[in-house]
Design an enzyme around this catalytic site. Sequence first.
Site, PDB file in Angstrom:
ATOM      1  N   ASP A  15      30.240  35.896  35.168  1.00  0.00           N
ATOM      2  CA  ASP A  15      30.029  34.707  34.351  1.00  0.00           C
ATOM      3  C   ASP A  15      29.707  35.047  32.899  1.00  0.00           C
ATOM      4  O   ASP A  15      28.965  35.984  32.618  1.00  0.00           O
ATOM      5  CB  ASP A  15      28.848  33.919  34.964  1.00  0.00           C
ATOM      6  CG  ASP A  15      28.600  32.597  34.270  1.00  0.00           C
ATOM      7  OD1 ASP A  15      29.506  31.751  34.317  1.00  0.00           O
ATOM      8  OD2 ASP A  15      27.509  32.411  33.701  1.00  0.00           O
TER       9      ASP A  15
ATOM     10  N   GLU B  84      35.075  35.929  33.241  1.00  0.00           N
ATOM     11  CA  GLU B  84      35.087  34.622  32.604  1.00  0.00           C
ATOM     12  C   GLU B  84      34.821  34.845  31.121  1.00  0.00           C
ATOM     13  O   GLU B  84      33.680  35.012  30.699  1.00  0.00           O
ATOM     14  CB  GLU B  84      34.020  33.677  33.163  1.00  0.00           C
ATOM     15  CG  GLU B  84      34.264  32.269  32.630  1.00  0.00           C
ATOM     16  CD  GLU B  84      33.034  31.473  32.231  1.00  0.00           C
ATOM     17  OE1 GLU B  84      33.175  30.275  31.978  1.00  0.00           O
ATOM     18  OE2 GLU B  84      31.934  32.041  32.133  1.00  0.00           O
TER      19      GLU B  84
END
Length: 548
Positions: free
Chosen positions: A204, A246
Amino acid sequence: MSAELNPTWYKDAVFYELYVRAFKDANADGHGDLRGLLSKLDYLQDLGVDCLWLLPICPSPLVDDGYDVSDYRNIHPDYGTLDDFKALVEGIHARGMRVIIDVVVNHTSDQHPWFQQARASKDSPYRDWYVWSDTPDRYKEARIIFKDTETSNWTFDPVAGQYYWHRFYSQQPDLNYDNPAVQQEMLDILDFWLELGVDGFRVDAVPYLFEREGTNCENLPETHQFVKRMRAHMDARWPGRILLAEANQWPEDVRAYFGDDDEFHMAFHFPIMPRLFMALKQRSRRAIVDILRRTPEIPPLAQWCIFLRNHDELTLEMVTEEERQYMWEQYAPEPRMRLNLGIRRRLAPLLDNDQRRIRLMNALLFTLPGSPILYYGDEIGMGDDIWRHDRNGVRTPMQWDDSKNAGFSTADRLYESVIDDDVYGYRRVNVARQRADPNSLWHAVHHMLSVRKRYRAFGRGPFEFVLPENEAVLAYWRVWTSPQTGAEEERFLVLVNLTDQPQTASFDLTDYAGRTPVDVLNGEAWPTVGHTTYSCTLAPYAYHWLQL
Ligand code: GLC
């Protein structure tokens, strides 16, 4: 095939992103859980999914739906236990599928014991695990990401007597990656989950790990150094397991996250996504062609991940200001549909529930370069609710059937109520109904996935545009050449009509004279290619996967 036999399995894989809380509730407490998901694995296998991606499952106060972690080595109590997780991983592997989980590396929850100790005392060894300042003026060039809620990346903590740095909600303090202990801890956390059997991670918020004065604090060389460290660790100890980045960035900046096959295995291609939607409205392939032309080659082991929608707002960060206004006007006419720099709507409502356009977008998702990711519920065209808090309107319970709570849960109160409107309500839109109807979206998606799996060209082959004069027609080659023999084994011409009118296009296919294109989606043979221009007329929103 096991990871040992097929170390680049992720290139052929179809991914399915799901929110455990929304999928299936096994213990009737109104929250989806790991046991519930376990009971639905056959469904995912039938659909044609190869790898699941689970949104965060660790304990969390849920200010950001689990992206605010308060314990990296446990399961959120709503979801079950570590034993349930082991059973789940076993069930996934027993079906020949794989699973990756989200790992939130950039920040923790402010409730995490590390932060609690850090703020309590300047002498705590954890103080330096976060980024502190006496003034809120440092790193002024860093943008604010959650701009609808946050006014600064600094928040004053009265307990600590200092400001702390955060790129997302103020309840998500950023970790300090200049501290070697933080780096080591993250590697240990990866090991913890890898030992439990996960096949990799969706990492993330990668671009923001380090801060440096005078920069926008994104994609810094130090961040790449740490990513290289993670990859070296994975390659040495966990071959065949993957890291997916990401990094919501321009193609050339994301390219850097593949390194020389020594950083991420995979990365989302964010900028292509809004352009697929743009192309439909503009009745022109131009936006798609431009962004893929701007996309650099990637190293041999690397792979893009492409998607139409996910659990966040449809991000418009990777478009120009003009394009963003256009997308908002076209796809988010009501202010409430907008959130931060994006649009909080699901796939089907974005496309006015027009089955032709929904199928066409899926046909692109499954044939453009990269591995596709489906967002749970989009395979049946689930709706959304823009009036719910934050991004909750696209995270509602999965609609399994027309029984109470859409078959998601028998509880009387749910974490979020089921969509129950006239168009997308669960009595109309549900898995059971669509599986019983051979003409449903579910069957169309299922069929495309089963066809895709027969070939290697879509996951692995090179990609090349064909540019007929008519810009309403998008056309490209996907080709697979055997690395052993050098012989061309598969050649596809994908043809798409981006409009609601019939479109004619002409191609120079004379190199393939004598071949008869066959649409592998329906088995239909097209006229044999001759020595003159090949012309065809495509029905409104038609898509064809022609094998030559
Ligand atoms: C990523 C996630 C998003 C989350 C944010 C902060 O962008 O996709 O859901 O809010 O990171 O962790």
